[in-house]
Design a protein around this motif. Structure first.
Motif, PDB file in Angstrom:
ATOM      1  N   SER A  24       0.760  -1.091  -0.096  1.00  0.00           N
ATOM      2  CA  SER A  24      -0.029   0.005  -0.060  1.00  0.00           C
ATOM      3  C   SER A  24       0.871   1.255  -0.010  1.00  0.00           C
ATOM      4  CB  SER A  24      -0.958   0.026   1.309  1.00  0.00           C
ATOM      5  OG  SER A  24      -1.666   1.217   1.145  1.00  0.00           O
ATOM      6  N   GLY A  25       1.953   1.364   0.682  1.00  0.00           N
ATOM      7  CA  GLY A  25       2.651   2.468   0.801  1.00  0.00           C
ATOM      8  C   GLY A  25       3.381   2.860  -0.357  1.00  0.00           C
ATOM      9  N   LYS A 380      -4.221   6.244   2.917  1.00  0.00           N
ATOM     10  CA  LYS A 380      -3.452   6.924   4.345  1.00  0.00           C
ATOM     11  C   LYS A 380      -4.217   6.350   5.532  1.00  0.00           C
ATOM     12  CE  LYS A 380      -1.550  10.974   2.107  1.00  0.00           C
ATOM     13  NZ  LYS A 380      -1.786  12.638   2.197  1.00  0.00           N
ATOM     14  N   GLU A 383      -3.559   2.724   6.340  1.00  0.00           N
ATOM     15  CA  GLU A 383      -2.378   2.722   6.693  1.00  0.00           C
ATOM     16  C   GLU A 383      -2.220   3.044   8.237  1.00  0.00           C
ATOM     17  OE1 GLU A 383       0.146   4.821   3.777  1.00  0.00           O
ATOM     18  OE2 GLU A 383      -0.374   3.358   2.259  1.00  0.00           O
ATOM     19  N   THR A 388       1.811   0.205   6.394  1.00  0.00           N
ATOM     20  CA  THR A 388       1.943   0.543   4.890  1.00  0.00           C
ATOM     21  C   THR A 388       2.230  -0.942   4.277  1.00  0.00           C
ATOM     22  OG1 THR A 388       4.428   0.980   5.366  1.00  0.00           O
ATOM     23  CG2 THR A 388       2.804   2.698   5.478  1.00  0.00           C
TER      24      THR A 388
END
Length: 491
Positions: A24-25, A380, A383, A388
């Motif tokens: 995801s990050g 965001k 996370e 992340t």
């Protein structure tokens, strides 16, 4: 005619991707820098067609006929998906005897593909009007009719003049929903909404109705979820006009009369509510689906801020949260610390991932059809809950990647379509439910109990795992799940 809304496709949205994978990050940082590129999948199991969602959006309107200008196969999607779902709605509303939807195919064959199919389209429309006497005739394009150059706009104009001369005031509305137009099936909704504005609402300017809010929602919402959203909006003094699925002609004509507009997720009908803001001055809010406590609170507060109903919303949120707190805590004692994977449409997937957080579970992987820069803030927020490093697989369908990854990760729970995952013995359930609410605070409890039930009663999946063949050969599970992805070169 001069269209108020031109046909557009979602593939051109900033940061759109439908083939990608990464943490995801990693994906979010690339999207924030506007450098997230689409990968290339050298093997695909098929993706959803744009035309299907145009059908889904329009099929429930009463006093209409949908003429699908295509070979027979395209209309099969209508009977398999749109009409079956509508019948489920009718049952849950207690209206089993309500009128059926009317879908007719021009059944283009070899002769029409070579010599043109407009004559067949004229004949089919005449038959449809003779049989059903509709107020509106939707004419849906297909890949085949567009490739051979049939002009459905011209046919619509001709038929409108022809029937007006006979004293019949019928709306003929073409929908350019060819499957090859876009890889994003949500484009089909946009094209349907544009058709409703261009050909049905046109320049209607009804007076504003106090407290009326248009809520644009996908066909995948159940009747129970529609009612739960209405209940929450009524509690803060708003009257919801839910569109387009399950709406009536009168509901469609009320669209310009609303004081506010909101969509059920970040990218559904977002272009249309911007248009309504410009044309009718109707303010709007963009927020998430109300699944899970966090997402429901955020959804309600966004609407309350739009309508100046903050005090009413906070009082409702407190009362509803207090009512479910004890049961959520009881379920959480069983689920806290478990690892989960999910598969869902992008908006539903984000909200479901916050529900996983409500129950103290850790998200390992998320399989979802699209990425769009409109989702950066949502990633965001996820996370903050899950870190992340959870894997995001951007894929419309492609269960072969999903099953491979799940066999390697061995999550404690899987949420999504579990046909093949069940054979791995993993506790699983589908987040869509056509009978009970998955939205709002009632949905928090219902989905929590489904998670609990999947964990406590997994013998069926275990037996499937022990006594049935896996979906794919063992060789596939030894390979990387993303062996068929060619990632773009970095600059």
């Amino acid at each position: 005619m001069n269209k108020q809304i031109p046909d557009t496709i979602r593939d051109k949205h900033p940061g759109f991707a439908d083939v990608q994978v990464g943490s995801s990050g990693e994906l979010r940082e690339k999207a924030q820098a506007h450098c997230l590129k689409n990968a290339h999948r050298t093997f695909e199991q098929g993706i959803q067609c744009v035309q299907v969602n145009s059908m889904n959006a329009l099929v429930s309107l009463q006093d209409t006929v949908m003429v699908i200008h295509s070979p027979l196969g395209c209309s099969g999607c209508a009977s398999f998906g749109a009409i079956d779902r509508l019948n489920v709605y009718k049952h849950h509303r207690g209206r089993d005897n309500a009128p059926d939807s009317h879908v007719i195919s021009t059944a283009l064959g070899e002769k029409e593909v070579i010599l043109g199919g407009e004559k067949r389209l004229h004949e089919t429309i005449d038959q449809a009007i003779k049989r059903y006497n509709p107020k509106i005739v939707f004419i849906l394009a297909s890949c085949a009719s567009s490739i051979i150059g049939d002009d459905i706009d011209a046919v619509a104009e001709q038929k409108e003049k022809e029937y007006k001369a006979k004293g019949k005031d019928i709306i003929f509305a073409p929908v350019h929903c060819e499957g090859f137009k876009s890889r994003n099936h949500a484009t089909g909704y946009d094209l349907a909404l544009a058709t409703l504005q261009n050909y049905v609402i046109r320049d209607a300017h009804p007076p504003k109705q106090k407290g009326l809010i248009n809520l644009f929602a996908t066909h995948s919402l159940s009747w129970a979820d529609q009612q739960e959203m209405k209940r929450m909006l009524n509690a803060i003094g708003l009257d919801a006009n839910i569109l387009p699925y399950n709406a009536t002609y009168e509901d469609i004509m009320k669209i310009p009369a609303a004081e506010y507009n909101i969509s059920v997720c970040q990218i559904f009908a977002d272009e249309y509510i911007k248009f309504l803001s410009e044309k009718y001055g109707t303010p709007y809010a963009v927020t998430n689906m109300p699944i899970g406590t966090r997402s429901t609170n955020r959804w309600l507060r966004a609407i309350a801020a739009l309508a100046g109903k903050e005090e009413e919303a906070e009082a409702f949120i407190k009362a509803e949260s207090d009512a479910v707190r004890e049961e959520v805590a009881r379920i959480k004692r069983k689920t806290d610390g478990l690892r989960a994977c999910l598969t869902a449409g992008t908006g539903r997937g984000f909200a479901a991932a916050t529900l996983i957080g409500d129950y103290g579970m850790k998200l390992l992987c998320m399989h979802t059809p699209y990425y769009d820069e409109a989702y950066i803030d949502d990633f965001k927020r996820l996370e903050e809950l899950h870190g992340t490093d959870f894997i995001v697989n951007i894929a419309d369908m492609q269960p072969y990647e999903q099953v491979n990854l799940l066999k390697k990760y061995k999550p404690d729970v899987f949420i999504g379509m579990s046909n093949w995952v069940s054979r791995l013995g993993i506790p699983s359930f589908h987040i869509l439910d056509s009978k009970r609410p998955t939205f709002g605070y009632r949905g928090v409890l219902y989905l929590g109990r489904k998670i609990e039930d999947a964990i406590d009663n997994n013998n069926f999946n275990k037996n499937l795992s022990n006594y049935s063949k896996n979906a794919y050969r063992e060789e596939w599970y030894k390979k990387d799940a993303f062996s068929y992805l060619q990632l773009p070169e970095e600059n």
